[in-house]
Every structure is written in C-alpha cells, then in structure tokens.
Design an enzyme around this catalytic site. Structure first.
Site, PDB file in Angstrom:
ATOM      1  N   ASN A 274      -1.634   5.658   9.175  1.00  9.55           N
ATOM      2  CA  ASN A 274      -1.952   5.240   7.812  1.00  9.55           C
ATOM      3  C   ASN A 274      -2.115   3.721   7.833  1.00  9.55           C
ATOM      4  OD1 ASN A 274      -2.186   4.722   5.127  1.00  9.55           O
ATOM      5  ND2 ASN A 274      -0.126   5.407   4.549  1.00  9.55           N
ATOM      6  N   TRP A 275      -3.366   3.290   7.832  1.00  7.37           N
ATOM      7  CA  TRP A 275      -3.629   1.846   7.929  1.00  7.37           C
ATOM      8  C   TRP A 275      -3.260   1.121   6.636  1.00  7.37           C
ATOM      9  CZ3 TRP A 275      -9.128   1.269  10.626  1.00  7.37           C
ATOM     10  CH2 TRP A 275      -9.028   1.753  11.938  1.00  7.37           C
ATOM     11  N   LYS A 276      -3.100   1.871   5.538  1.00  6.55           N
ATOM     12  CA  LYS A 276      -2.852   1.268   4.222  1.00  6.55           C
ATOM     13  C   LYS A 276      -3.938   0.223   3.944  1.00  6.55           C
ATOM     14  CE  LYS A 276       1.984   2.390   4.785  1.00  6.55           C
ATOM     15  NZ  LYS A 276       3.379   2.122   4.486  1.00  6.55           N
TER      16      LYS A 276
ATOM     17  N   HIS B 248       1.403   9.469  -1.467  1.00  6.90           N
ATOM     18  CA  HIS B 248       2.208   8.499  -0.724  1.00  6.90           C
ATOM     19  C   HIS B 248       3.137   7.787  -1.713  1.00  6.90           C
ATOM     20  CE1 HIS B 248       3.385   5.064   1.678  1.00  6.90           C
ATOM     21  NE2 HIS B 248       3.018   5.774   2.732  1.00  6.90           N
TER      22      HIS B 248
ATOM     23  N   GLU C 151       3.871   4.821  -2.054  1.00  5.68           N
ATOM     24  CA  GLU C 151       3.298   3.593  -2.627  1.00  5.68           C
ATOM     25  C   GLU C 151       2.371   3.931  -3.795  1.00  5.68           C
ATOM     26  OE1 GLU C 151       1.876   2.135   1.136  1.00  5.68           O
ATOM     27  OE2 GLU C 151       3.956   1.856   1.755  1.00  5.68           O
TER      28      GLU C 151
ATOM     29  N   GLU D 286       8.641  11.224   4.007  1.00  6.64           N
ATOM     30  CA  GLU D 286       8.761   9.780   4.209  1.00  6.64           C
ATOM     31  C   GLU D 286       9.850   9.220   3.293  1.00  6.64           C
ATOM     32  OE1 GLU D 286       4.886   8.041   5.944  1.00  6.64           O
ATOM     33  OE2 GLU D 286       4.714   7.984   3.782  1.00  6.64           O
TER      34      GLU D 286
ATOM     35  N   GLY E 251       8.399   0.737   6.224  1.00  7.16           N
ATOM     36  CA  GLY E 251       8.157  -0.699   6.394  1.00  7.16           C
ATOM     37  C   GLY E 251       9.422  -1.529   6.489  1.00  7.16           C
TER      38      GLY E 251
ATOM     39  N   SER F 201       8.948   3.824   9.530  1.00  6.24           N
ATOM     40  CA  SER F 201       9.316   3.015  10.708  1.00  6.24           C
ATOM     41  C   SER F 201       9.285   3.797  12.022  1.00  6.24           C
ATOM     42  CB  SER F 201      10.667   2.331  10.492  1.00  6.24           C
ATOM     43  OG  SER F 201      10.597   1.451   9.383  1.00  6.24           O
TER      44      SER F 201
ATOM     45  N   GLY G 242       2.737   3.887   9.729  1.00  5.56           N
ATOM     46  CA  GLY G 242       2.118   2.725   9.093  1.00  5.56           C
ATOM     47  C   GLY G 242       1.955   1.600  10.102  1.00  5.56           C
ATOM     48  N   GLY G 243       2.870   0.628  10.050  1.00 11.44           N
ATOM     49  CA  GLY G 243       2.768  -0.596  10.849  1.00 11.44           C
ATOM     50  C   GLY G 243       2.391  -0.378  12.307  1.00 11.44           C
TER      51      GLY G 243
HETATM   52  P1  13P Z   1       5.775   2.299   8.363  1.00 11.36           P
HETATM   53  O1  13P Z   1       5.506   3.081   9.603  1.00 11.36           O
HETATM   54  O2  13P Z   1       5.134   0.940   8.371  1.00 11.36           O
HETATM   55  O3  13P Z   1       7.227   2.265   8.002  1.00 11.36           O
HETATM   56  O4  13P Z   1       5.022   3.082   7.161  1.00 11.36           O
HETATM   57  C1  13P Z   1       5.251   4.430   7.019  1.00 11.36           C
HETATM   58  C2  13P Z   1       4.291   4.960   6.040  1.00 11.36           C
HETATM   59  O5  13P Z   1       4.367   4.680   4.864  1.00 11.36           O
HETATM   60  C3  13P Z   1       3.191   5.804   6.536  1.00 11.36           C
HETATM   61  O6  13P Z   1       2.521   6.417   5.487  1.00 11.36           O
END
Ligand code: 13P
Length: 253
Positions: free
Chosen positions: A9-11, A97, A99, A169, A175, A215, A236-237
């Site tokens: 997930n590049w966000k 998600h 967010e 999640e 994050g 994470s 994500g990251g």
């Molecule tokens: P991180 O891997 O950066 O914690 O993000 C997780 C996430 O929200 C994937 O959708």
C-alpha cells in the site's frame, strides 16, 4: 492451501517516476511465486494504468486501487468510481483502510456500499479492519472488529463473500514501528476466522485470506506470516523500498 498475499500500500507516496522505478527494481529481482502466492500493488490512482501494464507480464502480480467511491457515477467531483477502475482492468481495491475511516469519515455502512459496487464489477475488495489503541487497552478489540465485518460484509451471500480478502490492521501498529506480536496477530486472525465461520460455515472461514498489516518489515515478516491464520501482509512503509518488499514477498508461506 489458502492464497498467501503480499500487498503493498503505497498510500500517498512516491512520484510517478519513483513508482515506476520501484516496480522495475522489484521485477528485476526475479521473484518466483508458488501457485498459491500473490503480490498486489495498491498505487495512487494516476499510476494505476502504468502499474497495470508493468505487472501485466508478471503472473500472480496485480495492481490495485487504494479506494473507490461509494457512488456509482455522477456529480461527485474528485471521486473515482468502481466502473472507472473496472474499465482500465483493475481487479483489486483496498476498502476501509483506517486512514480512510479516520480522515474521511468512512463508516461501516459506506464501506458496505463500496464492497457491493466492487463485487458488482468483479473487483476484489481487500477489506481492512482493526481497532485503535484505546479499544485494545479496554479489551474490546474482538467485539469491535466483529462489528466492522458484520456491518460491512455479512450482508453478502456466500458466493460473494468468497471473493473477499480481509486485512487486519491494528491502528496502533500502523506506521508506528510497533508491530503486533505474533501472539496478538494469531489470536485476532483466529477470532476473525471464527466470526466468519459462525456466519458462513467453516469452509468459508478456512478459505478467506486474512492479511496482517501494521509495521510489517523485512525483518519481522517471516515470523508474522508463519502464524497459522496469517496469510501474508498489507504493507505500507516497507513496500516503498524495493529490497525490503522483495524480502517480504519471499517471506510468504
Ligand atoms: P505500515 O506498514 O507503514 O505500518 O502501514 C501499514 C498499512 O497501513 C498498510 O495498509
């Protein structure tokens, strides 16, 4: 074996050029996937056509949207419809998600509408659920995620439910560098499976992939994915760094 999935997930990160290079770097690694393994890249809307063409020759790789509108079409400036995604050949979309839930007020019932539209257009929803730190500390996380599933998914008939991918999640792990322990992940994934089983039966419960997100890193993916009910990760990251994401893909069961 159930599908095992590494989903990036590049966000809202990377320029178009950086995204293209990242995909190229990953594909150059010559990753060989078993038939039950899949890799999905959820990229920003303007990169979907590029990502789709990059992954096209790569079997078991797919491009995904990170969101879609809950409306079918019409005067909704700035929104992207499921029909639009379908028209460019997208087969997956992240739905709900945390967010989106937090910053864009997406409720369980709005998410149910998005899930319905996706399924209508043969797009597989990667449905996210997960509790905040306050809910975890109050010990109510099981009831909370159960309600998220019930209000957004459990209206589906079995045929449609079978298409869903779930991502657990925990918000407190996103994050933050604070990963759920394998014990916490396994316990919640088993709970989700039993909630699905109670509603749809044990065959469905053992069929649906449940990814862990929060994470996931190159150095903890193998341990997390080794849990019996964890079928890969939504990342994500660490999905923004080719070598890290390659390692995560290689950690799939
Ligand atoms: P991180 O891997 O950066 O914690 O993000 C997780 C996430 O929200 C994937 O959708």
């Amino acid at each position: 074996m159930r599908h095992q999935i590494a989903a990036a997930n590049w966000k809202m990160n990377l320029t178009f050029q950086q995204g293209e290079k990242l995909l190229n770097d990953i594909f150059e690694a010559d990753i060989s996937l078993a038939p039950h393994q899949k890799v999905i890249f959820a990229v920003p809307f303007p990169y979907l056509i590029m990502a789709k063409s990059e992954v096209e020759e790569e079997k078991s790789f797919a491009a995904a949207a990170q969101n879609c509108s809950n409306k079918k079409s019409g005067a909704y400036t700035g929104e992207v419809s499921v029909e639009m995604l379908h028209s460019i050949g997208i087969n997956y979309c992240i739905i709900g998600h945390s967010e989106r839930r937090e910053y864009f007020n997406e409720t369980n019932s709005i998410l149910a509408e998005k899930v319905n539209l996706c399924l209508q257009y043969n797009i597989i929803p990667v449905f996210c659920c997960g509790e905040s730190l306050a809910i975890r500390e109050s010990g109510k996380q099981n009831e909370f995620v159960q309600l998220q599933l019930r209000e957004s998914l459990f209206h589906l008939d079995s045929e449609k439910m079978k298409k869903i991918i779930i991502a657990y999640e925990p918000i407190w792990a996103i994050g933050t560098g604070k990963t759920a322990t394998t014990g916490q992940a396994q316990e919640m994934h088993a709970h989700l499976r039993s909630v699905i089983g109670n509603h749809y039966g044990s065959e469905m419960a053992s069929f649906i992939p449940i990814l862990y997100g929060g994470s996931v890193k190159a150095n903890n993916a193998k341990e997390l994915f080794s849990c019996a009910d964890v079928d890969g990760g939504l990342v994500g990251g660490a999905s923004l760094v080719a070598s890290d994401f390659i390692e995560i893909i290689r950690s799939l069961k």
